[in-house]
Design an enzyme around this catalytic site. Structure first.
Site, PDB file in Angstrom:
ATOM      1  N   GLY A 114      -4.842  12.923   2.330  1.00 31.85           N
ATOM      2  CA  GLY A 114      -6.040  12.104   2.486  1.00 31.85           C
ATOM      3  C   GLY A 114      -6.229  11.042   1.426  1.00 31.85           C
ATOM      4  O   GLY A 114      -7.249  10.345   1.432  1.00 31.85           O
ATOM      5  N   HIS A 115      -5.269  10.883   0.519  1.00 31.04           N
ATOM      6  CA  HIS A 115      -5.419   9.881  -0.542  1.00 31.04           C
ATOM      7  C   HIS A 115      -5.388   8.459   0.014  1.00 31.04           C
ATOM      8  O   HIS A 115      -6.111   7.584  -0.475  1.00 31.04           O
ATOM      9  CB  HIS A 115      -4.327  10.049  -1.592  1.00 31.04           C
ATOM     10  CG  HIS A 115      -4.387  11.348  -2.329  1.00 31.04           C
ATOM     11  ND1 HIS A 115      -5.425  11.665  -3.192  1.00 31.04           N
ATOM     12  CD2 HIS A 115      -3.547  12.417  -2.342  1.00 31.04           C
ATOM     13  CE1 HIS A 115      -5.212  12.869  -3.704  1.00 31.04           C
ATOM     14  NE2 HIS A 115      -4.094  13.345  -3.203  1.00 31.04           N
ATOM     15  N   PHE A 119       0.869  -1.179   0.000  1.00 27.11           N
ATOM     16  CA  PHE A 119       0.000   0.000   0.000  1.00 27.11           C
ATOM     17  C   PHE A 119       0.901   1.222   0.000  1.00 27.11           C
ATOM     18  O   PHE A 119       1.670   1.431   0.932  1.00 27.11           O
ATOM     19  CB  PHE A 119      -0.893  -0.027   1.240  1.00 27.11           C
ATOM     20  CG  PHE A 119      -1.989   0.997   1.264  1.00 27.11           C
ATOM     21  CD1 PHE A 119      -3.297   0.641   0.983  1.00 27.11           C
ATOM     22  CD2 PHE A 119      -1.723   2.324   1.579  1.00 27.11           C
ATOM     23  CE1 PHE A 119      -4.322   1.585   1.026  1.00 27.11           C
ATOM     24  CE2 PHE A 119      -2.727   3.274   1.620  1.00 27.11           C
ATOM     25  CZ  PHE A 119      -4.037   2.897   1.334  1.00 27.11           C
ATOM     26  N   LEU A 120       0.805   2.025  -1.059  1.00 26.09           N
ATOM     27  CA  LEU A 120       1.744   3.142  -1.193  1.00 26.09           C
ATOM     28  C   LEU A 120       1.094   4.350  -1.849  1.00 26.09           C
ATOM     29  O   LEU A 120       0.518   4.244  -2.929  1.00 26.09           O
ATOM     30  CB  LEU A 120       2.946   2.704  -2.041  1.00 26.09           C
ATOM     31  CG  LEU A 120       4.000   3.778  -2.319  1.00 26.09           C
ATOM     32  CD1 LEU A 120       4.751   4.151  -1.040  1.00 26.09           C
ATOM     33  CD2 LEU A 120       4.991   3.299  -3.379  1.00 26.09           C
ATOM     34  N   GLN A 168       1.569  12.528  -0.407  1.00 22.97           N
ATOM     35  CA  GLN A 168       1.195  12.087   0.934  1.00 22.97           C
ATOM     36  C   GLN A 168       0.706  13.258   1.787  1.00 22.97           C
ATOM     37  O   GLN A 168       1.037  14.408   1.539  1.00 22.97           O
ATOM     38  CB  GLN A 168       2.389  11.398   1.606  1.00 22.97           C
ATOM     39  CG  GLN A 168       2.771  10.075   0.963  1.00 22.97           C
ATOM     40  CD  GLN A 168       4.011   9.450   1.570  1.00 22.97           C
ATOM     41  OE1 GLN A 168       4.541   9.942   2.572  1.00 22.97           O
ATOM     42  NE2 GLN A 168       4.497   8.364   0.977  1.00 22.97           N
ATOM     43  N   GLY A 169      -0.109  12.925   2.788  1.00 21.08           N
ATOM     44  CA  GLY A 169      -0.586  13.941   3.718  1.00 21.08           C
ATOM     45  C   GLY A 169      -1.800  14.713   3.250  1.00 21.08           C
ATOM     46  O   GLY A 169      -2.165  15.728   3.856  1.00 21.08           O
ATOM     47  N   GLU A 224      -1.221  -7.651   4.962  1.00 19.61           N
ATOM     48  CA  GLU A 224       0.057  -8.351   5.069  1.00 19.61           C
ATOM     49  C   GLU A 224       1.114  -7.451   5.713  1.00 19.61           C
ATOM     50  O   GLU A 224       1.465  -6.413   5.164  1.00 19.61           O
ATOM     51  CB  GLU A 224       0.531  -8.788   3.679  1.00 19.61           C
ATOM     52  CG  GLU A 224       1.869  -9.511   3.674  1.00 19.61           C
ATOM     53  CD  GLU A 224       2.332  -9.864   2.274  1.00 19.61           C
ATOM     54  OE1 GLU A 224       3.485 -10.302   2.135  1.00 19.61           O
ATOM     55  OE2 GLU A 224       1.555  -9.692   1.317  1.00 19.61           O
TER      56      GLU A 224
END
Length: 390
Positions: free
Chosen positions: A231-232, A221-222, A228-229, A256
């Site tokens: 809310g995506h 999960f990336l 980033q930061g 995982e």
């Protein structure tokens, strides 16, 4: 002139030497990796180069890769080739090396035919500010998605601890992928896999193979660092869970090897889901909470047992239930029974209290970041209209 052979002269952190970039029409967004040990070894140190700089850049739409390695001097020809080590993790014969003009020309040409997946693969749309974003659920058997994933997957090695490349030829893998709807930039993605789940002899009927149940797993999960930061990650996780909650064949949602930041995201999203849907409003006031009720609710919410118990405990804390303390201590005791059984009573109580306080602090930290819609809870719970800070 004598050669300076001091180790510090020829040694550099691979995390510092590697420079990452996502490039668009406005220029480049530069950032550093979190990990480089999958490429350069556990020590994350490179020896044998003076003033080494490794540049790895991607077009922000097609993710066409570009590599350029620069250094002032190389100790000798026996030193490990840092460029080759990096290329081994990138799609073969797809990387443009050193020729920046050729790279720009190539990805500009690719952008002309780059298209988002078909509309029937669209699972979610949302807005952040004045930007529109779309989430697709796609198979790695799609040639365009397969190539995009080949180019992007190195980011999992650089930002997810213990990550490894998946078997892209296994048709069971699916990808949920987020794009900016207008610019077509990939914002982030997650790889997912579904396993058949054996429900026991009484539930199993080989004549109903099409009705067999499965466990759905989030693997990697990336969200790409520049995005980033915003809310995506929350939107992506919610879209995945929504898909699987509506899929009758999925009986459990698992993750995982989640890291701490993903655990936080998961806890917040799962708690918001059960609270905003009032899923635990019928939680019994008895102690211990009836195991049949727990089993039923866990199945309804499709949460694995540990995650369900965390959400239940957060719910009891949020509701200021008098059962919270005993319910949590009961679980801690049962989980650590073997370690506690040889302790004297005083030490046992101390250990339980320390663990209780630590978990309570963690739960309060998570709850302080949760967004709860205004809702009146059932009278049987004795609580109404409580709100938490977003």
């Amino acid at each position: 002139m004598a050669v300076d052979l001091r180790p510090e002269t020829w040694t550099v952190s691979s995390n510092e030497a590697l420079n990452l970039s996502l490039v668009d029409e406005n220029g480049a967004v530069n950032f550093k990796p979190t990990f480089t040990y999958p490429i350069y070894g556990d020590s994350e140190q490179i020896f044998g180069y003076k003033n080494l700089q490794i540049f790895l850049a991607f077009d922000s739409i097609t993710f066409k890769p570009f590599v350029n390695v620069k250094y002032d001097a190389k100790l000798n020809n026996e030193i490990e080739d840092v460029q080759k080590l990096l290329l081994d993790k990138l799609p073969e014969d797809d990387v443009i090396i050193k020729d920046e003009e050729a790279w720009i020309k190539t990805f500009t040409k690719e952008q002309e035919t780059f298209a988002l997946p078909e509309k029937d693969k669209l699972v979610e749309e949302y807005e952040i500010g004045d930007q529109e974003f779309v989430i697709y659920r796609v198979s790695l058997q799609d040639p365009a998605i397969k190539m995009l994933h080949k180019r992007m997957q190195i980011f999992t090695l650089l930002f997810i601890e213990s990550a490894s490349y998946i078997d892209e030829n296994d048709s069971s893998w699916e990808i949920f992928i987020v794009f900016n709807k207008n610019s077509k930039k990939c914002i982030g993605y997650t790889t997912t896999y579904q396993f058949w789940k054996y429900l026991g002899a009484q539930s199993f009927d080989s004549s109903k193979a099409d009705e067999q149940k499965c466990r759905a797993k989030i693997s990697q999960f990336l969200i790409m660092p520049p995005y980033q930061g915003h809310g995506h990650g929350k939107r992506l996780y919610q879209a995945i869970v929504k898909q699987w909650m509506n899929d009758l064949s999925v009986v459990e949602i698992t993750v995982e090897d989640p890291n701490e930041s993903f655990d936080d995201l998961r806890d917040r999203c799962d708690f918001e889901r059960v609270i905003n849907k009032n899923s635990l409003a019928d939680c019994p006031n008895e102690l211990p909470i009836n195991i049949d009720w727990i089993t039923k609710k866990q199945a309804q919410l499709k949460l694995e047992k540990r995650q369900f118990m965390r959400i239940l405990e957060m719910f009891l804390l949020y509701q200021k239930s008098p059962n919270y303390r005993l319910q949590l201590k009961k679980r801690i005791y049962e989980k650590n029974f073997e370690a506690l059984m040889d302790m004297d009573e005083s030490l046992k109580k101390d250990k339980l209290q320390t663990a209780f306080q630590s978990l309570t602090e963690d739960y309060n930290r998570i709850l302080s970041k949760v967004a709860i819609r205004k809702r009146t809870f059932s009278d049987s719970q004795g609580e109404s209209d409580k709100r938490l800070k977003a």
